[in-house]
Motif scaffolding. Structure first.
Motif, PDB file in Angstrom:
ATOM      1  N   ILE A   1     -42.862 -92.094 -20.779  1.00  0.00           N
ATOM      2  CA  ILE A   1     -43.883 -91.301 -21.467  1.00  0.00           C
ATOM      3  C   ILE A   1     -45.006 -90.929 -20.499  1.00  0.00           C
ATOM      4  CG2 ILE A   1     -45.661 -91.373 -23.267  1.00  0.00           C
ATOM      5  CD1 ILE A   1     -43.584 -93.227 -24.812  1.00  0.00           C
ATOM      6  N   HIS A   2     -45.416 -91.909 -19.674  1.00  0.00           N
ATOM      7  CA  HIS A   2     -46.476 -91.618 -18.706  1.00  0.00           C
ATOM      8  C   HIS A   2     -46.029 -90.589 -17.677  1.00  0.00           C
ATOM      9  CE1 HIS A   2     -48.604 -95.655 -19.673  1.00  0.00           C
ATOM     10  NE2 HIS A   2     -49.081 -94.664 -20.390  1.00  0.00           N
ATOM     11  N   ALA A   3     -44.795 -90.745 -17.187  1.00  0.00           N
ATOM     12  CA  ALA A   3     -44.307 -89.809 -16.168  1.00  0.00           C
ATOM     13  C   ALA A   3     -44.245 -88.402 -16.741  1.00  0.00           C
ATOM     14  CB  ALA A   3     -42.928 -90.239 -15.669  1.00  0.00           C
ATOM     15  N   LEU A   4     -43.744 -88.278 -17.963  1.00  0.00           N
ATOM     16  CA  LEU A   4     -43.550 -86.937 -18.517  1.00  0.00           C
ATOM     17  C   LEU A   4     -44.843 -86.346 -19.074  1.00  0.00           C
ATOM     18  CD1 LEU A   4     -39.992 -87.434 -19.978  1.00  0.00           C
ATOM     19  CD2 LEU A   4     -40.665 -86.308 -17.868  1.00  0.00           C
ATOM     20  N   SER A   5     -45.855 -87.200 -19.230  1.00  0.00           N
ATOM     21  CA  SER A   5     -47.132 -86.650 -19.701  1.00  0.00           C
ATOM     22  C   SER A   5     -47.726 -85.702 -18.662  1.00  0.00           C
ATOM     23  CB  SER A   5     -48.118 -87.770 -20.048  1.00  0.00           C
ATOM     24  OG  SER A   5     -48.593 -88.377 -18.881  1.00  0.00           O
ATOM     25  N   SER A   6     -47.342 -85.858 -17.388  1.00  0.00           N
ATOM     26  CA  SER A   6     -47.853 -84.894 -16.386  1.00  0.00           C
ATOM     27  C   SER A   6     -47.320 -83.501 -16.679  1.00  0.00           C
ATOM     28  CB  SER A   6     -47.448 -85.254 -14.954  1.00  0.00           C
ATOM     29  OG  SER A   6     -47.042 -86.564 -14.834  1.00  0.00           O
ATOM     30  N   TYR A   7     -46.174 -83.416 -17.320  1.00  0.00           N
ATOM     31  CA  TYR A   7     -45.639 -82.087 -17.667  1.00  0.00           C
ATOM     32  C   TYR A   7     -46.254 -81.569 -18.960  1.00  0.00           C
ATOM     33  CZ  TYR A   7     -42.296 -82.871 -13.956  1.00  0.00           C
ATOM     34  OH  TYR A   7     -41.739 -83.092 -12.741  1.00  0.00           O
ATOM     35  N   ASN A   8     -46.588 -82.513 -19.842  1.00  0.00           N
ATOM     36  CA  ASN A   8     -47.176 -82.106 -21.122  1.00  0.00           C
ATOM     37  C   ASN A   8     -48.488 -81.346 -20.935  1.00  0.00           C
ATOM     38  OD1 ASN A   8     -47.618 -82.061 -23.974  1.00  0.00           O
ATOM     39  ND2 ASN A   8     -49.010 -83.801 -23.734  1.00  0.00           N
ATOM     40  N   ARG A   9     -49.187 -81.631 -19.830  1.00  0.00           N
ATOM     41  CA  ARG A   9     -50.450 -80.920 -19.586  1.00  0.00           C
ATOM     42  C   ARG A   9     -50.245 -79.438 -19.381  1.00  0.00           C
ATOM     43  NH1 ARG A   9     -52.486 -84.849 -15.027  1.00  0.00           N
ATOM     44  NH2 ARG A   9     -52.612 -86.709 -16.307  1.00  0.00           N
ATOM     45  N   TYR A  10     -49.067 -79.075 -18.907  1.00  0.00           N
ATOM     46  CA  TYR A  10     -48.866 -77.678 -18.504  1.00  0.00           C
ATOM     47  C   TYR A  10     -47.831 -76.919 -19.321  1.00  0.00           C
ATOM     48  CZ  TYR A  10     -51.316 -79.542 -14.461  1.00  0.00           C
ATOM     49  OH  TYR A  10     -52.234 -80.142 -13.657  1.00  0.00           O
ATOM     50  N   TYR A  11     -46.916 -77.639 -19.983  1.00  0.00           N
ATOM     51  CA  TYR A  11     -45.780 -76.927 -20.581  1.00  0.00           C
ATOM     52  C   TYR A  11     -45.619 -77.276 -22.061  1.00  0.00           C
ATOM     53  CZ  TYR A  11     -44.964 -76.237 -15.644  1.00  0.00           C
ATOM     54  OH  TYR A  11     -45.143 -75.897 -14.328  1.00  0.00           O
ATOM     55  N   ASP A  12     -44.920 -76.374 -22.756  1.00  0.00           N
ATOM     56  CA  ASP A  12     -44.706 -76.526 -24.194  1.00  0.00           C
ATOM     57  C   ASP A  12     -43.537 -77.484 -24.473  1.00  0.00           C
ATOM     58  OD1 ASP A  12     -46.731 -74.700 -24.903  1.00  0.00           O
ATOM     59  OD2 ASP A  12     -45.402 -73.027 -24.440  1.00  0.00           O
ATOM     60  N   GLY A  13     -43.511 -77.969 -25.711  1.00  0.00           N
ATOM     61  CA  GLY A  13     -42.340 -78.729 -26.146  1.00  0.00           C
ATOM     62  C   GLY A  13     -42.403 -80.235 -25.928  1.00  0.00           C
ATOM     63  N   PHE A  14     -43.460 -80.703 -25.203  1.00  0.00           N
ATOM     64  CA  PHE A  14     -43.566 -82.138 -24.944  1.00  0.00           C
ATOM     65  C   PHE A  14     -44.525 -82.837 -25.914  1.00  0.00           C
ATOM     66  CE2 PHE A  14     -42.362 -80.502 -20.757  1.00  0.00           C
ATOM     67  CZ  PHE A  14     -41.425 -81.425 -20.331  1.00  0.00           C
ATOM     68  N   HIS A  15     -45.325 -82.028 -26.622  1.00  0.00           N
ATOM     69  CA  HIS A  15     -46.543 -82.555 -27.225  1.00  0.00           C
ATOM     70  C   HIS A  15     -46.352 -83.436 -28.449  1.00  0.00           C
ATOM     71  CE1 HIS A  15     -46.246 -79.534 -30.466  1.00  0.00           C
ATOM     72  NE2 HIS A  15     -45.662 -78.841 -29.522  1.00  0.00           N
ATOM     73  N   ALA A  16     -45.214 -83.316 -29.125  1.00  0.00           N
ATOM     74  CA  ALA A  16     -45.083 -84.031 -30.403  1.00  0.00           C
ATOM     75  C   ALA A  16     -43.803 -84.848 -30.467  1.00  0.00           C
ATOM     76  CB  ALA A  16     -45.135 -83.026 -31.558  1.00  0.00           C
ATOM     77  N   PHE A  17     -43.445 -85.460 -29.333  1.00  0.00           N
ATOM     78  CA  PHE A  17     -42.136 -86.134 -29.319  1.00  0.00           C
ATOM     79  C   PHE A  17     -42.064 -87.279 -30.330  1.00  0.00           C
ATOM     80  CE2 PHE A  17     -42.777 -90.184 -27.129  1.00  0.00           C
ATOM     81  CZ  PHE A  17     -44.047 -90.012 -26.619  1.00  0.00           C
ATOM     82  N   ILE A  18     -43.214 -87.900 -30.636  1.00  0.00           N
ATOM     83  CA  ILE A  18     -43.196 -89.017 -31.585  1.00  0.00           C
ATOM     84  C   ILE A  18     -42.804 -88.515 -32.976  1.00  0.00           C
ATOM     85  CG2 ILE A  18     -44.601 -90.763 -32.748  1.00  0.00           C
ATOM     86  CD1 ILE A  18     -44.737 -91.586 -30.027  1.00  0.00           C
ATOM     87  N   GLN A  19     -43.486 -87.472 -33.458  1.00  0.00           N
ATOM     88  CA  GLN A  19     -43.159 -86.918 -34.773  1.00  0.00           C
ATOM     89  C   GLN A  19     -41.765 -86.316 -34.770  1.00  0.00           C
ATOM     90  OE1 GLN A  19     -45.900 -86.320 -33.018  1.00  0.00           O
ATOM     91  NE2 GLN A  19     -47.712 -86.566 -34.301  1.00  0.00           N
ATOM     92  N   MET A  20     -41.435 -85.673 -33.665  1.00  0.00           N
ATOM     93  CA  MET A  20     -40.122 -85.021 -33.605  1.00  0.00           C
ATOM     94  C   MET A  20     -38.989 -86.038 -33.598  1.00  0.00           C
ATOM     95  SD  MET A  20     -40.714 -81.830 -31.093  1.00  0.00           S
ATOM     96  CE  MET A  20     -41.810 -80.476 -31.547  1.00  0.00           C
ATOM     97  N   ARG A  21     -39.251 -87.178 -33.090  1.00  0.00           N
ATOM     98  CA  ARG A  21     -38.219 -88.211 -33.109  1.00  0.00           C
ATOM     99  C   ARG A  21     -37.759 -88.465 -34.550  1.00  0.00           C
ATOM    100  NH1 ARG A  21     -37.773 -93.616 -35.425  1.00  0.00           N
ATOM    101  NH2 ARG A  21     -36.002 -94.506 -34.335  1.00  0.00           N
ATOM    102  N   ASP A  22     -38.685 -88.446 -35.485  1.00  0.00           N
ATOM    103  CA  ASP A  22     -38.336 -88.722 -36.869  1.00  0.00           C
ATOM    104  C   ASP A  22     -37.945 -87.481 -37.658  1.00  0.00           C
ATOM    105  OD1 ASP A  22     -38.775 -91.371 -36.558  1.00  0.00           O
ATOM    106  OD2 ASP A  22     -40.815 -91.349 -37.369  1.00  0.00           O
TER     107      ASP A  22
END
Lengths: 509, 116
Positions: A148-169
């Protein structure tokens, strides 16, 4: 006068004894069965827990030391990655789709494994096993965190990463990994161990980590490579634990064999279904590819797996029932899935696209038996439609398998021109399946699967946001026009091109 | 076989017809037409005439296939649960005995531009 001198330091063997086996005790206030209420109901018979050998003899103090060291290195690199705009070093923004699927589907699975091993560590009566499970539980938590920490660097710049917790369910395709782990976690401790510790970690995990991490390295993704390396030594320990456990169970009593075999049949197949997503990432989503899914399957499943099952044959174990059908599907599943993701991209939190001519040629060369005959004509036709300005969108919702919850995109094992349809009426209700193997899993334990929360069916029940596509998108946290749709023309594509332009020339704006 | 559990664990289906507000689930699949990645799930009213539903919902869904315009619902071969079945498309789903969660496959022999 002789004086007894206290040893300054314990030997390794003694330390291991004191800090693992010696931590157990014989209960006197409560009967043993009450202390470990889940140890017997699955039918597995264990005569002597002390026969369980810890292959690593790792004690908690050493464990913390090693893990802390790995974490320090990991976070140093992640910091550097963030400060140096590491996200601009990836080969192409299409690669991000692979990361989005990983974060939505796999990282929450690590967290489930953490919970599962914590529970197994409590429920197994053997002390050696308890300590090993406890360490693996902490490993899995660390993996979820570092990913999660590693991929958060991508969340700052790109779409589709922001709601993985809700999307998991809530996101329809994530019900595949979710149901996989829910199934494992609702089994008893022995089934959980065979499911995750052995079938997933030992038989299949190489297919996930090795090609995916090499893929990350090939595509300039330093963040993912770093969490991969940081997890690798843990994975080696997990694989050994899984193998040790299954051998221990089989050696304890001959009555355990049919139970373990059934679990292997089940979890091999469930794992295979889950990993077809990885096949799609490898064949389609890596701009610079390492090897094809078929090649990875040959090395990590067919070769390594055959050797493993030869080794286990002395216990009476045979290869899983779905083994042959898995081999038949090898040259098909990645194409079936990417074609599906492309036509359903309005409902995915990652982008789909039509492969370039060069990519199609690569696929033809890697899949000489199947690609030109079955799949390339479909891509060519999709391209024709897109070029004419009438991009193909399949707005029909898909029939899902009652077991693996995959959309039923798979073809008959012996006829790639016909979808595989399987059904069964259980207690007056009709259920549909993607394959003989998924049907067999449900027939064996219908109580578990008839209550499955099937995302497509729920849409018609009106439960997922209240009905209608807009409500559904809000409910899953999918931002229309940003997270979903075709890569061509997406915000990710535009931003990546603009930022990279600024980093490498004076042409950026 | 029954689930392995510490105490009785009854079947608890969550997809019964009672959850669909008077409608029912019907699945559709066009044999050998793999442009569409998976069978469709739909939710018609049992009293709808089959042909009306086919024209209003299924035909637009399959329209992107080059064979779609030539599909004549009165001539296709219907299959349910691996058995041929006669469907009078002029009658309703319930009059045709099509129940909740039935999968209807249709075949159009000789017609296969894309996956032939």
């Amino acid at each position: 006068m002789d004086m007894k001198v206290q040893k300054a330091k314990l030997g390794l063997k003694e330390k291991y004894r004191l800090m693992t086996r010696d931590l157990g005790w014989t209960p006197s206030y409560q009967p043993h069965e009450k202390l470990y209420p889940y140890a017997a109901y699955e039918g597995i018979v264990i005569h002597d827990w002390d026969k369980w050998e810890d292959p690593f003899r790792l004690t908690m103090d050493a464990y913390w030391k090693y893990q802390a060291e790995k974490d320090r290195k990991f976070y140093a690199i992640i910091d550097a990655h963030a400060q140096n705009n590491g996200h601009l070093n990836i080969t192409d923004a299409r690669y991000l789709s692979a990361l989005k699927i990983f974060l939505q589907a796999i990282s929450p699975g690590e967290y489930c494994a953490h919970k599962g091993f914590a529970r197994a560590g409590r429920e197994f009566p053997g002390v050696g096993t308890q300590v090993a499970c406890q360490m693996q539980s902490i490993d899995e938590l660390r993996h979820a965190q570092t990913q999660i920490h590693a991929l958060s660097s991508y969340n700052r710049y790109y779409d589709g990463f922001h709601a993985f917790i809700q999307m998991r369910d809530r996101m329809w395709y994530n019900s595949v990994p979710r149901s996989f782990f829910d199934d494992a976690m609702t089994g008893g401790p022995f089934e959980f161990m065979v499911a995750i510790g052995f079938s997933f970690e030992y038989v299949l995990t190489n297919l996930l980590f090795v090609p995916f991490m090499s893929g990350a390295a090939y595509n300039g993704d330093m963040a993912t490579v770093t969490f991969g390396f940081s997890a690798q030594s843990d994975e080696a320990r997990h694989m050994t634990l899984g193998l040790e456990c299954i051998k221990f169970i089989l050696e304890q009593d001959p009555a355990n064999l049919p139970i373990v075999q059934r679990w292997l049949d089940k979890w091999f197949w469930r794992g295979l279904r889950l990993l077809s997503l990885v096949g799609t990432m490898m064949d389609y989503m890596l701009p610079k590819r390492v090897m094809s899914w078929a090649e990875a399957w040959e090395i990590y499943a067919e070769d390594n797996g055959s050797a493993l099952f030869k080794d286990l044959a002395r216990y009476g174990i045979r290869p899983p029932k779905g083994w042959k059908d898995a081999a038949k599907a090898r040259d098909h599943i990645s194409h079936q899935f990417m074609l599906a993701f492309y036509q359903w991209s309005f409902g995915t939190a990652f982008h789909g696209w039509i492969p370039s001519e060069a990519d199609l040629d690569w696929l033809s060369s890697k899949y000489p038996e199947t690609f030109d005959r079955h799949y390339r004509p479909r891509w060519d036709y999709f391209k024709k439609l897109a070029d004419a300005g009438t991009q193909f969108r399949n707005v029909g919702l898909a029939k899902l398998c009652q077991c693996c919850q995959m959309p039923c995109v798979f073809t008959e094992p012996d006829d790639p021109t016909l979808l595989c349809h399987r059904e069964r009426v259980i207690d007056g209700h009709r259920y549909h399946f993607c394959s003989d193997h998924c049907r067999e899993i449900v027939e064996h334990e219908p109580e578990k699967y008839v209550q499955a929360w099937m995302p497509m069916n729920q849409l018609f029940q009106g439960t997922s946001g209240g009905g209608g596509i807009e409500n559904w998108m809000r409910w899953v946290n999918l931002v229309d026009g940003k997270d979903n749709g075709d890569f061509v023309g997406s915000r990710d594509q535009r931003n990546f091109a603009a930022w990279r332009g600024m980093a490498t020339s004076n042409n950026g704006t | 076989m029954a689930v392995v559990a510490l105490k009785p664990y009854p079947l608890r289906p969550v997809d019964g017809i009672e959850h669909y507000h008077g409608d029912q689930l019907v699945y559709w699949s066009w044999d050998h037409h793999l442009m569409f990645a998976a069978p469709f799930i739909t939710c018609p009213s049992p009293s709808t005439r089959v042909v009306d539903f086919l024209e209003a919902t299924i035909r637009p869904l399959i329209a992107a296939d080059p064979d779609a315009d030539r599909v004549d619902w009165t001539c296709v071969e219907w299959i349910r649960d691996h058995e041929p079945i006669a469907i009078d498309v002029g009658k309703s789903f319930s009059e045709n005995g099509i129940g909740h969660k039935d999968l209807l496959r249709f075949r159009t022999p000789g017609m296969n531009t894309l996956c032939g």
